[in-house]
Design an enzyme around this catalytic site. Structure first.
Site, short mmCIF file in Angstrom:
data_model
loop_
_atom_site.label_atom_id
_atom_site.label_comp_id
_atom_site.label_asym_id
_atom_site.label_seq_id
_atom_site.Cartn_x
_atom_site.Cartn_y
_atom_site.Cartn_z
N TYR A 181 2.55 -8.19 15.79
CA TYR A 181 2.98 -7.05 14.96
C TYR A 181 3.58 -5.95 15.85
O TYR A 181 4.67 -5.45 15.59
CB TYR A 181 1.77 -6.53 14.19
CG TYR A 181 2.01 -5.30 13.35
CD1 TYR A 181 2.92 -5.30 12.31
CD2 TYR A 181 1.28 -4.13 13.59
CE1 TYR A 181 3.11 -4.17 11.53
CE2 TYR A 181 1.45 -3.00 12.80
CZ TYR A 181 2.37 -3.03 11.79
OH TYR A 181 2.55 -1.91 11.01
N GLN A 200 0.82 -1.21 0.00
CA GLN A 200 0.00 0.00 0.00
C GLN A 200 0.86 1.26 0.00
O GLN A 200 0.66 2.15 -0.84
CB GLN A 200 -0.93 0.02 1.23
CG GLN A 200 -1.90 1.20 1.21
CD GLN A 200 -2.50 1.51 2.58
OE1 GLN A 200 -2.06 0.98 3.61
NE2 GLN A 200 -3.49 2.37 2.60
N ILE A 247 -3.14 4.19 7.46
CA ILE A 247 -2.89 4.97 6.25
C ILE A 247 -4.02 4.73 5.25
O ILE A 247 -4.36 3.58 4.95
CB ILE A 247 -1.53 4.60 5.61
CG1 ILE A 247 -0.38 4.78 6.62
CG2 ILE A 247 -1.29 5.43 4.35
CD1 ILE A 247 -0.14 6.20 7.10
N1 SER Z 1 -2.22 -0.07 9.62
C1 SER Z 1 -1.53 -0.95 10.53
C2 SER Z 1 -2.37 -2.09 10.95
O1 SER Z 1 -3.56 -1.87 11.04
C3 SER Z 1 -1.06 -0.19 11.73
O2 SER Z 1 0.26 0.14 11.57
O3 SER Z 1 -1.88 -3.14 11.21
#
Ligand code: SER
Length: 326
Positions: free
Chosen positions: A149, A18, A179
């Site tokens: 994550y 993305q 984003i």
């Molecule tokens: N956009 C990412 C996620 O939702 C956050 O860094 O994992």
């Protein structure tokens, strides 16, 4: 310590993703098409990306595959966007650890060996957790994420700072919020609803959102994301007190406020709410961000608010829909 030298030949990992897909084109505009080498793991690049400059398939967990491209193109900067995001990471924590940690380690080692000018590595609001103050979350605060994550992003920030202080590798990074963009869909994040809602509004006039209506998260529009990334990459090193862990705020809104912003322009749009496992992840993240260090150390200031972003998103997606592209 002053920056070693200018960035001249840049390798982008995760260039089909993305952010990577748009960042690569922006970097090619700025640094010259042949000086920005795009790489991805398995998804084929778009025609636009493929035709705009060099592209290779590499696997960031395989250091030799990175080395080959670095040597061939005499790379002095890596923009390391390849990562497994939060939702996919919860489904496959082993993969998230492997790609996010071993991939970063390989990139940093490669940068050290080749005495590179710069490494840019994104972090995320996922470094925060339920014990972190949720409103106006400060840069320096509790970092106890509950997703794999988030764990890899906290460890990544620490590792990046370690390479800076221990080996003098100029590593820099931002804690991206969600984003939002209209070129390439995000892959497997918790904030993906804030993109999907626009696509569905344009295509079907309805959307079933996977977080509650009152879920408030920090978000950013892609032009601001690109600006923040390039501005930090080019910032004067002597002015930086932080390196790999800058909060960057832009806007914060609830899923309901997002839907309302779309309804202002598409009155028949309907949004329903069907929270799934991603709700718990969203609930563990900040609702808004204090980004004072980014503003003070390299002059960060966003351009878009929610309604300005909605206008631009709907304009672009409506055009694409009419062209049969989405
Ligand atoms: N956009 C990412 C996620 O939702 C956050 O860094 O994992």
């Amino acid at each position: 310590m002053a920056a070693k030298r200018e960035m001249k030949r840049i390798l982008v990992t995760g260039a089909v993703g993305q952010i990577g897909s748009e960042l690569t084109l922006a970097l090619r505009d700025r640094y010259g098409a042949d000086n920005v080498v795009a790489t991805g793991r398995k998804t084929a690049p778009s025609e636009e990306l493929k035709n705009s400059g060099p592209f290779y398939f590499i696997d960031v967990t395989d250091r030799a595959s990175i080395e080959e491209v670095v040597s061939k193109h005499d790379i002095d900067t890596v923009v390391h966007m390849a990562a497994i995001l939060s939702a996919v990471g919860e489904k496959n924590p082993t993969l998230a650890w492997d790609v996010n940690m071993n991939g970063l380690y390989n990139v940093l080692e490669c940068a050290r060996d080749h005495d590179m000018a710069r490494v840019i590595v994104p972090s995320s609001i996922a470094v925060f957790g339920p014990e972190t103050p949720r409103d106006n979350t400060p840069n320096e605060t509790v970092l106890k994420p509950k997703t794999m994550y988030g764990v890899t992003k906290v460890a990544g920030e620490l590792l990046a700072d370690y390479y800076f202080h221990r080996f003098g590798v100029d590593v820099r990074g931002l804690r991206y919020p969600g984003i939002i963009s209209h070129e390439t869909l995000p892959g497997g994040g918790t904030t993906d609803y804030a993109v999907a809602i626009y696509y569905e509004a344009v295509k079907n006039r309805r959307y079933a959102c996977f977080v509650r209506e009152d879920t408030r998260l920090p978000m950013m529009y892609m032009p601001d994301c690109i600006k923040a990334t390039i501005d930090l990459a080019e910032a004067d090193l002597t002015k930086l007190k932080h390196h790999s862990d800058f909060n960057v705020g832009s806007m914060s809104f609830t899923a309901g406020e997002l839907a309302a912003s779309i309804t202002k322009q598409i009155p028949e749009f309907e949004c329903s709410y069907e929270p799934d496992f991603r709700q718990e992840i969203a609930d563990s993240w900040p609702s808004s961000i204090d980004d004072t260090p980014a503003r003070e150390e390299w002059g960060w200031s966003p351009d878009y608010d929610l309604d300005k972003m909605t206008t631009d998103m709907l304009e672009n997606l409506t055009r694409k829909h009419k062209q049969g592209k989405i």
